[in-house]
Design a protein around this motif. Structure first.
Motif, PDB file in Angstrom:
ATOM      1  N   PRO A 257       0.660  -1.182   0.104  1.00 36.71           N
ATOM      2  CA  PRO A 257       0.182  -0.200  -0.027  1.00 36.71           C
ATOM      3  C   PRO A 257       0.876   1.328   0.010  1.00 36.71           C
ATOM      4  N   ASN A 258       0.276   2.395  -0.542  1.00 35.97           N
ATOM      5  CA  ASN A 258       0.792   3.694  -0.307  1.00 35.97           C
ATOM      6  C   ASN A 258      -0.344   4.489   0.268  1.00 35.97           C
ATOM      7  N   LEU A 259      -0.349   4.402   1.685  1.00 40.22           N
ATOM      8  CA  LEU A 259      -1.352   5.108   2.289  1.00 40.22           C
ATOM      9  C   LEU A 259      -0.740   5.983   3.375  1.00 40.22           C
ATOM     10  N   GLY A 260      -1.340   7.239   3.651  1.00 41.78           N
ATOM     11  CA  GLY A 260      -1.124   8.187   4.487  1.00 41.78           C
ATOM     12  C   GLY A 260       0.558   8.832   4.223  1.00 41.78           C
ATOM     13  N   ASP A 261       1.291   8.853   5.022  1.00 38.93           N
ATOM     14  CA  ASP A 261       2.641   9.312   5.067  1.00 38.93           C
ATOM     15  C   ASP A 261       3.346   8.637   4.043  1.00 38.93           C
ATOM     16  N   ASP A 262       3.015   7.216   3.488  1.00 41.27           N
ATOM     17  CA  ASP A 262       3.847   6.573   2.575  1.00 41.27           C
ATOM     18  C   ASP A 262       3.929   7.477   1.301  1.00 41.27           C
ATOM     19  N   VAL A 263       3.317   8.354   1.148  1.00 34.14           N
ATOM     20  CA  VAL A 263       2.987   9.013  -0.195  1.00 34.14           C
ATOM     21  C   VAL A 263       4.288   9.802  -0.371  1.00 34.14           C
ATOM     22  N   PHE A 264       4.943  10.343   1.005  1.00 35.96           N
ATOM     23  CA  PHE A 264       6.101  11.075   0.742  1.00 35.96           C
ATOM     24  C   PHE A 264       7.628  10.378   0.244  1.00 35.96           C
ATOM     25  N   TYR A 265       7.329   8.868   0.509  1.00 36.61           N
ATOM     26  CA  TYR A 265       8.482   8.249   0.179  1.00 36.61           C
ATOM     27  C   TYR A 265       8.312   7.259  -1.115  1.00 36.61           C
ATOM     28  N   SER A 266       7.015   7.207  -1.562  1.00 35.15           N
ATOM     29  CA  SER A 266       6.769   6.076  -2.635  1.00 35.15           C
ATOM     30  C   SER A 266       7.356   6.687  -3.937  1.00 35.15           C
ATOM     31  N   GLY A 267       8.094   5.856  -4.671  1.00 39.63           N
ATOM     32  CA  GLY A 267       8.393   6.020  -5.932  1.00 39.63           C
ATOM     33  C   GLY A 267       7.184   6.092  -6.968  1.00 39.63           C
ATOM     34  N   THR A 268       6.239   5.098  -6.662  1.00 44.15           N
ATOM     35  CA  THR A 268       5.039   4.968  -7.394  1.00 44.15           C
ATOM     36  C   THR A 268       4.208   6.315  -7.470  1.00 44.15           C
ATOM     37  N   VAL A 269       4.139   6.770  -6.105  1.00 48.01           N
ATOM     38  CA  VAL A 269       3.391   8.157  -6.076  1.00 48.01           C
ATOM     39  C   VAL A 269       4.163   9.302  -6.945  1.00 48.01           C
TER      40      VAL A 269
ATOM     41  N   LEU B 279      -9.461  13.080 -16.743  1.00 47.18           N
ATOM     42  CA  LEU B 279      -8.814  13.688 -17.637  1.00 47.18           C
ATOM     43  C   LEU B 279      -8.753  15.318 -17.644  1.00 47.18           C
ATOM     44  N   ASP B 280      -9.737  15.865 -16.823  1.00 47.47           N
ATOM     45  CA  ASP B 280      -9.792  17.158 -16.482  1.00 47.47           C
ATOM     46  C   ASP B 280      -9.296  17.529 -15.108  1.00 47.47           C
ATOM     47  N   SER B 281      -8.904  16.613 -14.293  1.00 42.92           N
ATOM     48  CA  SER B 281      -8.630  16.818 -12.980  1.00 42.92           C
ATOM     49  C   SER B 281      -7.263  17.501 -12.791  1.00 42.92           C
ATOM     50  N   GLU B 282      -7.159  18.299 -12.115  1.00 40.35           N
ATOM     51  CA  GLU B 282      -5.688  19.067 -11.790  1.00 40.35           C
ATOM     52  C   GLU B 282      -4.823  18.258 -10.594  1.00 40.35           C
ATOM     53  N   HIS B 283      -5.597  17.139 -10.069  1.00 37.77           N
ATOM     54  CA  HIS B 283      -4.753  16.381  -9.040  1.00 37.77           C
ATOM     55  C   HIS B 283      -4.306  15.074  -9.554  1.00 37.77           C
ATOM     56  N   LEU B 284      -3.470  14.452  -8.659  1.00 43.02           N
ATOM     57  CA  LEU B 284      -3.008  13.159  -8.968  1.00 43.02           C
ATOM     58  C   LEU B 284      -4.051  12.221  -8.075  1.00 43.02           C
ATOM     59  N   TRP B 285      -4.599  11.232  -8.606  1.00 45.16           N
ATOM     60  CA  TRP B 285      -5.347  10.367  -7.906  1.00 45.16           C
ATOM     61  C   TRP B 285      -4.734   9.186  -7.470  1.00 45.16           C
ATOM     62  N   ASN B 286      -4.499   9.095  -6.024  1.00 41.50           N
ATOM     63  CA  ASN B 286      -3.719   7.981  -5.431  1.00 41.50           C
ATOM     64  C   ASN B 286      -4.683   6.956  -5.056  1.00 41.50           C
ATOM     65  N   ILE B 287      -4.759   5.754  -5.952  1.00 40.02           N
ATOM     66  CA  ILE B 287      -5.635   4.671  -5.437  1.00 40.02           C
ATOM     67  C   ILE B 287      -4.973   3.578  -4.765  1.00 40.02           C
ATOM     68  N   ASN B 288      -5.480   2.937  -3.744  1.00 40.92           N
ATOM     69  CA  ASN B 288      -5.153   1.937  -2.959  1.00 40.92           C
ATOM     70  C   ASN B 288      -6.448   1.049  -2.985  1.00 40.92           C
ATOM     71  N   ILE B 289      -5.834  -0.205  -3.317  1.00 40.39           N
ATOM     72  CA  ILE B 289      -6.931  -1.252  -3.672  1.00 40.39           C
ATOM     73  C   ILE B 289      -6.848  -2.538  -2.510  1.00 40.39           C
ATOM     74  N   PRO B 290      -7.811  -2.886  -1.824  1.00 41.22           N
ATOM     75  CA  PRO B 290      -7.743  -3.853  -0.954  1.00 41.22           C
ATOM     76  C   PRO B 290      -7.317  -5.476  -1.673  1.00 41.22           C
ATOM     77  N   ALA B 291      -6.663  -6.021  -0.825  1.00 39.92           N
ATOM     78  CA  ALA B 291      -6.190  -7.298  -1.223  1.00 39.92           C
ATOM     79  C   ALA B 291      -7.476  -8.366  -1.495  1.00 39.92           C
ATOM     80  N   ILE B 292      -8.398  -8.245  -1.912  1.00 41.64           N
ATOM     81  CA  ILE B 292      -9.741  -8.943  -1.787  1.00 41.64           C
ATOM     82  C   ILE B 292     -10.234  -9.105  -3.118  1.00 41.64           C
ATOM     83  N   GLU B 293     -10.935 -10.395  -3.390  1.00 40.97           N
ATOM     84  CA  GLU B 293     -11.384 -10.813  -4.754  1.00 40.97           C
ATOM     85  C   GLU B 293     -12.295  -9.577  -5.188  1.00 40.97           C
ATOM     86  N   LYS B 294     -12.311  -9.570  -6.640  1.00 45.36           N
ATOM     87  CA  LYS B 294     -13.039  -8.313  -7.051  1.00 45.36           C
ATOM     88  C   LYS B 294     -14.482  -8.312  -6.785  1.00 45.36           C
TER      89      LYS B 294
END
Ligand code: MN
Length: 262
Positions: free
Chosen positions: A104-116, A160-175
């Motif tokens: 996950p990249n949750l909360g404070d993780d976003v400061f360190y994450s290369g993904t984000v 596509l109109d957003s000015e924000h990055l969307w940080n998406i986290n997905i729970p590890a459960i079946e769809k």
């Protein structure tokens, strides 16, 4: 839709190939530019004291013949975005997808994450971007990637109109167990676990950076809360870290000797 894919786990990470496969159901203009090795926690780092080397892969990547190109960069995720724009793509992408990250990249993780950071860099260049992370390292990347494509399709014009990055986290459960998605704010973690001091096999002292801290602010409305309760979490993020309340208070302070500039 022209899509650029990257990640921080490296070009051969399973989350990236799953995302590439799913992206091909949305577009036939998908290009992958990713680090040659795992650069997790690289944050926004750029390689400036050594040259960047890039290799165009010709095999060993799933669905490579359907992709516009797959490039392996001996650099960081943010290097990948810049090299993609300068060298790999003939036109600006319409969307950058970074992930799917292993973990996950949750909360404070976003400061360190290369993904984000890769997605944030794209966003700073004016390109709509999503960062995608799976809550735990489980073999559910294919399911998670399909959910990401569902979200992109559903919210395409907004994204596509957003000015924000969307940080998406997905729970590890079946769809089919997912409850849907929630718009969330970042929670907070406790400080990370302490540095581990140990020895290498030759008796020399080495250190391991400690694991991320446990959740501290994980109440309703946070990203932590959403994924714990079976929802995909989507947090809109922006680069401006200014504390506007703090700024307003500081600007009220009077100095007897210095005239304010404004
Ligand atoms: Mn990672």
């Amino acid at each position: 839709m022209k899509i650029l894919l990257t990640n921080d786990d490296g070009v051969f990470a399973p989350g990236l190939s799953a995302m590439a496969e799913a992206a091909l159901t949305l577009s036939d203009e998908v290009t992958v530019v990713a680090p040659s090795s795992n650069r997790s926690a690289a944050s926004h780092s750029l390689t400036v004291e050594s040259p960047l080397r890039m290799q165009r892969l010709t095999g060993a990547f799933p669905h490579i013949s359907q992709l516009q190109g797959v490039y392996s960069v001996h650099g960081t995720p943010v290097d990948c975005i810049h090299l993609a724009m300068a060298e790999c793509l003939s036109e600006r992408p319409d969307l950058v997808i970074s992930g799917i990250n292993a973990g996950p990249n949750l909360g404070d993780d976003v400061f360190y994450s290369g993904t984000v950071a890769a997605a944030m860099t794209a966003r700073a260049l004016g390109i709509p971007a999503v960062a995608v992370s799976l809550n735990r390292e489980r073999a559910l990347y294919g399911e998670a990637a399909k959910s990401v494509i569902d979200i992109i399709r559903y919210f395409e014009s907004t994204l596509l109109d957003s000015e924000h990055l969307w940080n998406i986290n997905i729970p590890a459960i079946e769809k089919d167990q997912l409850k849907g998605w929630l718009w969330t704010r970042l929670g907070r973690r406790h400080p990370s676990e302490p540095i581990v001091k140990t020895q290498d096999p030759r008796g020399r002292t080495i250190f391991w950076v400690g694991a991320p801290g446990e959740q501290a602010d994980a109440g309703k409305g946070t990203d932590f809360y959403a994924i714990e309760h079976g929802y995909i979490s989507i947090s809109p993020l922006k680069m401006d870290l200014t504390d506007y309340d703090g700024l307003a208070k500081l600007q009220l302070m009077k100095s007897p000797d210095v005239e304010p500039l404004v």
